[in-house]
Design a protein around this motif. Structure first.
Motif, PDB file in Angstrom:
ATOM      1  N   UNK A 152       0.876  -1.166   0.000  1.00  0.00           N
ATOM      2  CA  UNK A 152       0.000   0.000   0.000  1.00  0.00           C
ATOM      3  C   UNK A 152       0.916   1.219   0.000  1.00  0.00           C
ATOM      4  N   UNK A 153       0.770   2.079  -0.997  1.00  0.00           N
ATOM      5  CA  UNK A 153       1.720   3.162  -1.206  1.00  0.00           C
ATOM      6  C   UNK A 153       1.529   4.297  -0.204  1.00  0.00           C
ATOM      7  N   UNK A 154       2.634   4.926   0.186  1.00  0.00           N
ATOM      8  CA  UNK A 154       2.626   6.137   1.007  1.00  0.00           C
ATOM      9  C   UNK A 154       3.241   7.249   0.164  1.00  0.00           C
ATOM     10  N   UNK A 155       2.418   8.225  -0.207  1.00  0.00           N
ATOM     11  CA  UNK A 155       2.895   9.327  -1.041  1.00  0.00           C
ATOM     12  C   UNK A 155       2.463   9.166  -2.484  1.00  0.00           C
ATOM     13  N   UNK A 156       2.655  10.241  -3.251  1.00  0.00           N
ATOM     14  CA  UNK A 156       2.151  10.284  -4.618  1.00  0.00           C
ATOM     15  C   UNK A 156       3.165   9.841  -5.646  1.00  0.00           C
ATOM     16  N   UNK A 157       3.225   8.555  -5.913  1.00  0.00           N
ATOM     17  CA  UNK A 157       4.145   8.050  -6.931  1.00  0.00           C
ATOM     18  C   UNK A 157       3.494   6.863  -7.618  1.00  0.00           C
ATOM     19  N   UNK A 158       4.113   6.399  -8.678  1.00  0.00           N
ATOM     20  CA  UNK A 158       3.541   5.308  -9.451  1.00  0.00           C
ATOM     21  C   UNK A 158       4.257   3.998  -9.139  1.00  0.00           C
ATOM     22  N   UNK A 159       3.571   2.893  -9.385  1.00  0.00           N
ATOM     23  CA  UNK A 159       4.202   1.584  -9.209  1.00  0.00           C
ATOM     24  C   UNK A 159       5.370   1.394 -10.172  1.00  0.00           C
ATOM     25  N   UNK A 160       5.282   2.022 -11.359  1.00  0.00           N
ATOM     26  CA  UNK A 160       6.393   1.911 -12.309  1.00  0.00           C
ATOM     27  C   UNK A 160       7.702   2.417 -11.701  1.00  0.00           C
ATOM     28  N   UNK A 217      16.110  23.111  -4.987  1.00  0.00           N
ATOM     29  CA  UNK A 217      16.956  22.587  -6.056  1.00  0.00           C
ATOM     30  C   UNK A 217      16.093  21.911  -7.122  1.00  0.00           C
ATOM     31  N   UNK A 218      16.526  21.988  -8.366  1.00  0.00           N
ATOM     32  CA  UNK A 218      15.837  21.304  -9.451  1.00  0.00           C
ATOM     33  C   UNK A 218      16.113  19.812  -9.391  1.00  0.00           C
ATOM     34  N   UNK A 219      15.052  19.012  -9.337  1.00  0.00           N
ATOM     35  CA  UNK A 219      15.172  17.563  -9.184  1.00  0.00           C
ATOM     36  C   UNK A 219      14.630  16.873 -10.427  1.00  0.00           C
ATOM     37  N   UNK A 220      15.492  16.150 -11.122  1.00  0.00           N
ATOM     38  CA  UNK A 220      15.093  15.369 -12.282  1.00  0.00           C
ATOM     39  C   UNK A 220      14.425  14.062 -11.822  1.00  0.00           C
ATOM     40  N   UNK A 221      13.353  13.655 -12.532  1.00  0.00           N
ATOM     41  CA  UNK A 221      12.662  12.381 -12.277  1.00  0.00           C
ATOM     42  C   UNK A 221      12.095  12.320 -10.862  1.00  0.00           C
ATOM     43  N   UNK A 222      11.388  13.374 -10.471  1.00  0.00           N
ATOM     44  CA  UNK A 222      10.861  13.439  -9.109  1.00  0.00           C
ATOM     45  C   UNK A 222       9.918  12.285  -8.804  1.00  0.00           C
ATOM     46  N   UNK A 223      10.005  11.811  -7.570  1.00  0.00           N
ATOM     47  CA  UNK A 223       9.255  10.663  -7.043  1.00  0.00           C
ATOM     48  C   UNK A 223       9.627   9.356  -7.743  1.00  0.00           C
ATOM     49  N   UNK A 224      10.836   9.337  -8.301  1.00  0.00           N
ATOM     50  CA  UNK A 224      11.386   8.099  -8.856  1.00  0.00           C
ATOM     51  C   UNK A 224      12.857   8.053  -8.429  1.00  0.00           C
ATOM     52  N   UNK A 225      13.739   7.590  -9.314  1.00  0.00           N
ATOM     53  CA  UNK A 225      15.174   7.621  -8.989  1.00  0.00           C
ATOM     54  C   UNK A 225      15.687   8.982  -9.425  1.00  0.00           C
ATOM     55  N   UNK A 226      15.824   9.892  -8.467  1.00  0.00           N
ATOM     56  CA  UNK A 226      15.999  11.321  -8.726  1.00  0.00           C
ATOM     57  C   UNK A 226      17.471  11.684  -8.943  1.00  0.00           C
ATOM     58  N   UNK A 227      17.671  12.908  -9.477  1.00  0.00           N
ATOM     59  CA  UNK A 227      19.029  13.406  -9.664  1.00  0.00           C
ATOM     60  C   UNK A 227      19.025  14.931  -9.628  1.00  0.00           C
ATOM     61  N   UNK A 228      20.082  15.506  -9.098  1.00  0.00           N
ATOM     62  CA  UNK A 228      20.336  16.927  -9.220  1.00  0.00           C
ATOM     63  C   UNK A 228      21.840  17.130  -9.278  1.00  0.00           C
ATOM     64  N   UNK A 229      22.254  18.394  -9.370  1.00  0.00           N
ATOM     65  CA  UNK A 229      23.677  18.719  -9.492  1.00  0.00           C
ATOM     66  C   UNK A 229      24.081  19.681  -8.379  1.00  0.00           C
ATOM     67  N   UNK A 230      25.352  19.661  -8.046  1.00  0.00           N
ATOM     68  CA  UNK A 230      25.875  20.541  -7.000  1.00  0.00           C
ATOM     69  C   UNK A 230      25.590  22.009  -7.292  1.00  0.00           C
ATOM     70  N   UNK A 231      25.546  22.396  -8.566  1.00  0.00           N
ATOM     71  CA  UNK A 231      25.262  23.798  -8.896  1.00  0.00           C
ATOM     72  C   UNK A 231      23.883  24.210  -8.393  1.00  0.00           C
ATOM     73  N   UNK A 232      22.905  23.330  -8.555  1.00  0.00           N
ATOM     74  CA  UNK A 232      21.555  23.626  -8.087  1.00  0.00           C
ATOM     75  C   UNK A 232      21.499  23.621  -6.556  1.00  0.00           C
ATOM     76  N   UNK A 233      22.191  22.677  -5.934  1.00  0.00           N
ATOM     77  CA  UNK A 233      22.256  22.614  -4.471  1.00  0.00           C
ATOM     78  C   UNK A 233      22.888  23.898  -3.924  1.00  0.00           C
ATOM     79  N   UNK A 234      23.995  24.331  -4.524  1.00  0.00           N
ATOM     80  CA  UNK A 234      24.680  25.538  -4.060  1.00  0.00           C
ATOM     81  C   UNK A 234      23.822  26.784  -4.270  1.00  0.00           C
ATOM     82  N   UNK A 235      23.146  26.872  -5.404  1.00  0.00           N
ATOM     83  CA  UNK A 235      22.289  28.029  -5.673  1.00  0.00           C
ATOM     84  C   UNK A 235      21.168  28.109  -4.640  1.00  0.00           C
TER      85      UNK A 235
END
Length: 358
Positions: A92-100, A319-337
């Protein structure tokens, strides 16, 4: 892209430490305890709330008009919905994401009866292409997705005998990696990026390396993924409420992995115009790369506070997060900003009705 600075790498390592602490919504005791111990070791006072959040209140130059800043430490996760006849687990899922987004992921089952955990893998029931004709086409849903336990179980009774039962929490392995050129890829960057940055700035303020313009309440929220993380117990002196949370990326989005994303509107409606413009001004004055964006299927603790009836100006960036609610990614530049915008915001005087009109 060049290698990042030692300070940027240190920030990514701090994020990694947080991602490695399991904290699905409803089961956040370990990460709250980690933050509490970190604060206590530095002599920083904090308050634990009845629903399990943690707040640090630090005095600023103006102690009459307060700010409230939140980042959430709870993450997506699941619960055991049922134990199947063959001993595997229904989710039973907790949060808004897909089974995929979780198919093939390693996971941990946290027994609520025992001080014990069990590992497993989230898979389709019809995984083997050598057996199931619909392995490629079957719908990824609660009926077909299951947890294969790393235990010798063949019946529901076998699984129950281990100490696993309905309602036990399931956390997803973060698989956090930091690349030499500054990317961090992991589950749960939403919102452990922001939590790590908020903790870093609390350290900095406490050690008097920077001064707060206003008394500020920093709240580590533990229920944001289900909609009510920090919408109670806000001190009456608070006039501005800032949620530091992820920026969503995708088609029609301006947000990227190399700048700070300032939200102008999400699924709850527009954010406060004066506060948004103030954040933009800070970015332009301090040469912080930023993007303005709308997050169409999104809500935050800030919007939750307004729904709860608080009379505050509300803002959101992160920070800008790629592929949110899945296997996510960001960069140090976004974290620092994001770090720099939060730092300058906290050190700058608050909006007034007069400055909003200018």
């Amino acid at each position: 892209m060049n290698q990042i600075s030692p300070k940027s790498f240190e920030r990514l390592e701090a994020i990694k430490r947080l991602t490695e602490i399991p904290s699905p919504t409803g089961h956040t005791q370990a990460i709250i305890q980690y933050i509490a111990q970190d604060l206590a070791s530095r002599g920083i006072a904090y308050q634990l709330t009845a629903k399990g959040g943690l707040m640090v209140s630090l005095t600023g130059q103006d102690d009459q008009r307060h700010r409230f800043v939140t980042a959430h430490v709870d993450t997506l996760g699941a619960m055991v919905r049922a134990i199947k006849a063959d001993g595997r687990l229904k989710l039973d899922l907790i949060g808004g994401f897909t089974y995929h987004a979780i198919e093939g992921e390693y996971c941990t089952i946290h027994s609520s009866r025992l001080d014990k955990t069990f590992t497993g893998t989230i898979l389709m029931h019809q995984t083997s292409v050598h057996v199931y004709a619909d392995a490629r086409t079957a719908e990824r849903n609660q009926t077909n997705i299951e947890v294969r336990l790393d235990e010798h179980v063949e019946t529901a009774e076998d699984t129950l005998a281990l100490g696993i039962q309905v309602g036990d929490f399931i956390s997803f392995d973060p698989r956090t990696q930091i690349t030499p050129n500054g990317y961090i890829k992991s589950r749960h960057l939403d919102d452990k990026v922001s939590a790590a940055l908020m903790l870093e700035l609390i350290h900095k303020i406490h050690s008097q390396e920077m001064t707060l313009a206003h008394t500020t309440h920093f709240y580590f929220s533990n229920n944001e993924e289900i909609g009510y993380g920090a919408n109670a117990g806000i001190p009456e002196q608070v006039e501005e409420y800032l949620a530091v949370d992820m920026g969503a990326m995708g088609d029609d989005q301006q947000t990227d992995e190399y700048s700070v994303s300032i939200c102008v509107k999400d699924g709850s409606g527009p954010y406060h115009l004066g506060m948004r413009n103030y954040l933009v001004d800070l970015c332009e004055i301090h040469q912080i790369d930023y993007r303005l964006d709308i997050y169409p299927y999104y809500a935050s603790d800030a919007s939750g506070a307004l729904r709860a009836g608080y009379d505050v100006r509300h803002g959101l960036f992160g920070a800008g997060i790629e592929a949110s609610h899945a296997y996510e990614r960001t960069h140090a530049d976004s974290v620092d900003a994001t770090y720099h915008l939060l730092k300058y915001y906290l050190a700058s005087p608050m909006l007034t009705s007069e400055t909003e009109e200018e």
